[in-house]
Design an enzyme around this catalytic site. Structure first.
Site, PDB file in Angstrom:
ATOM      1  N   SER A   1       0.758  -9.716  -0.311  1.00  0.00           N
ATOM      2  CA  SER A   1       0.502  -8.279  -0.243  1.00  0.00           C
ATOM      3  C   SER A   1       0.811  -7.647   1.102  1.00  0.00           C
ATOM      4  CB  SER A   1      -0.960  -7.998  -0.609  1.00  0.00           C
ATOM      5  OG  SER A   1      -1.833  -8.645   0.288  1.00  0.00           O
TER       6      SER A   1
ATOM      7  N   LYS B   1       0.805  -1.225   0.000  1.00  0.00           N
ATOM      8  CA  LYS B   1       0.000   0.000   0.000  1.00  0.00           C
ATOM      9  C   LYS B   1       0.836   1.274   0.000  1.00  0.00           C
ATOM     10  CE  LYS B   1      -4.467  -1.157   0.213  1.00  0.00           C
ATOM     11  NZ  LYS B   1      -5.520  -0.562  -0.624  1.00  0.00           N
TER      12      LYS B   1
END
Length: 510
Positions: free
Chosen positions: A304, A50
């Site tokens: 992720s 992110k």
């Protein structure tokens, strides 16, 4: 797509982000008979991809916008990216996070300089509150996924993959929450190498992109599960939907148990702990391979993130074996008489027993809850059920029963009326194949077993709690017999946990 490729090639991410490695998974590759590689976005400074999109968006802010400060809504990973980027740029950052956000993420955001506001039970409530605060105070809203600059920042993952693996790639599996990562990777990969399949992966309990594609546009799910909190998004963005609808080759959904199994796979190969959303893509890859749907060529999964509370690992460890179809949970009815347990365990042969729960009940039959380790998945489970039923035993498969897995397995027991002369002992024995049967062989039929609880926790020693009906005149004989078994044991009859919850006369012993 050309505009996004240009944005990706010129994005500003490496002021704060790093190029993460693409690493092979040799153990999983051998098991699946397919080359599997993992993109390690869990190694970013905020332990998540992110940071890429957050910083790329904030790098585009004007001087006037920087002076106003920024605000975002996030379950944690986007929040950390915004907080780190804002601190590096000298910008005020207000972060609205759901009250369900893992504490590790809240603490990390605060440590990075973000001003945390906890609001709502999920991402969508937090986002709505962030929009209100932005309007009230003039903050610039930094969207976690539905923004071209954020999408382009996430797309640098695809850029790195093309550089790191110029040879043939069968498919890239990408986790989907709001869709920013999937949209960015698909935009770059499909422009450069359209032969590579890009496959999105969502949890079964939060499949918002799959629902949007089926409906022809973003729709709000009635509710989403929070286990994979990093992808617990009720409604995907308009822009991410447009790109994913046009460019993704498929979307796979997986269960929480399958995610837990993928977390274990990552640990086994990398000695790294992924958060549930981080292991989501690998779970989808495994499902495609196991059902024969994965394309030829090496397969890549995006890890992720790694922002997971340590206590969440208790649930993961409990469910990982089931998720990889390496454990069966069965409810079995056996005759209620001495020796039944040994006969049942002998029937299972050399298979490892992972769990064995029983509590005496009046009648001619007894119900036990048993866990059995599998080496051949559902096929072996079916064989075991056939074996037991052929011997006249009633069997109910509890492997996919959520109530059984979450609750009932821990509740087998309770007080029994008119149960006389019960004493409770705790035993410990070396944990190896056949150890439970050897232990049971040591308990003769001279005394009736009224309670039995065993769970294999992966430790070097197995631990068993056993209730035995011991008439007073045989007390000395029992103690002498226990000494001959050869395993350490402790008398727990006066243990307050037993007296409070299992003894039929708790008050008389207190």
């Amino acid at each position: 797509m050309t505009d996004y490729v240009r944005k990706i090639l010129t994005s500003s991410v490496y002021d704060v982000a790093i190029q993460t490695p693409l690493e092979p998974m040799p153990r999983l590759s051998a098991r699946l008979a397919r080359p599997v590689l993992l993109k390690r976005e869990d190694l970013q400074p905020v332990f998540s991809f992110k940071i890429r999109g957050a910083h790329n968006r904030m790098a585009q802010l004007s001087a006037e916008e920087r002076a106003r400060g920024v605000i975002c809504a996030s379950a944690g990973n986007h929040a950390q990216g915004v907080a780190l980027s804002a601190t590096r740029m000298g910008i005020r950052a207000v972060i609205v996070m759901p009250t369900t956000t893992p504490a590790i993420k809240v603490t990390a955001v605060q440590a990075l300089g973000g001003e945390v506001v906890l609001f709502g039970d999920g991402f969508d409530a937090a986002r709505a509150h962030a929009a209100i605060l932005a309007e009230r105070h003039g903050y610039v809203f930094v969207h976690p996924f539905d923004d071209p600059d954020v999408i382009a920042g996430q797309g640098t993952v695809g850029l790195e993959l093309m550089r790191q693996h110029p040879d043939k790639i069968g498919a890239i599996y990408v986790p989907i929450g709001g869709g920013g990562l999937a949209a960015g990777i698909a935009a770059f990969v499909k422009f450069l190498r359209p032969d590579i399949r890009v496959i999105g992966v969502e949890p079964e309990e939060a499949a918002s992109m799959q629902a949007a594609i089926a409906a022809g546009g973003p729709v709000a799910l009635d509710q989403v599960g929070l286990f994979a909190d990093g992808v617990a998004v009720r409604q995907v963005g308009n822009e991410t939907f447009r790109i994913c609808r046009d460019l993704l080759d498929d979307i796979v959904t997986v269960s929480a148990d399958e995610i837990c199994a993928a977390i274990k796979d990552i640990f086994d190969d990398m000695r790294a702990i992924a958060e549930p959303a981080g292991a989501l893509a690998l779970a989808g890859l495994r499902r495609d391979v196991e059902r024969g749907a994965a394309p030829d060529g090496p397969l890549i999964a995006i890890n992720s993130g790694a922002n997971v509370n340590f206590d969440r690992l208790r649930y993961v460890a409990e469910r990982a074996e089931i998720g990889e179809r390496a454990e069966a949970l069965l409810a079995v009815t056996i005759p209620e008489h001495p020796g039944s347990y040994r006969a049942f365990i002998r029937l299972l042969g050399k298979r490892a027993i992972t769990e064995f729960n029983y509590r005496y009940a009046h009648g001619t039959t007894a119900s036990i809850f048993v866990g059995i380790k599998l080496t051949d998945g559902d096929r072996e489970k079916a064989d075991i059920i056939d074996l037991l039923t052929a011997r006249g035993l009633a069997v109910t498969d509890m492997t996919d029963n959520e109530v059984a897995k979450l609750h009932v397995r821990h509740m087998v027991g309770g007080r029994v009326n008119d149960l006389r002369d019960e004493q409770v002992f705790r035993f410990q024995f070396p944990e190896r194949p056949g150890a439970l049967l050897k232990f049971l062989e040591g308990l003769t039929d001279a005394w009736n077993i009224s309670l039995f609880h065993y769970r294999n926790h992966g430790a070097d020693y197995g631990r068993v709690l056993v209730g035995i009906q011991v008439p007073p005149e045989t007390q000395d004989d029992l103690i002498e017999h226990l000494e001959t078994i050869g395993f350490p044991w402790w008398d727990e009859t006066d243990n307050p946990a037993y007296r409070q919850f299992l003894d039929q006369h708790p008050a008389s012993r207190i």
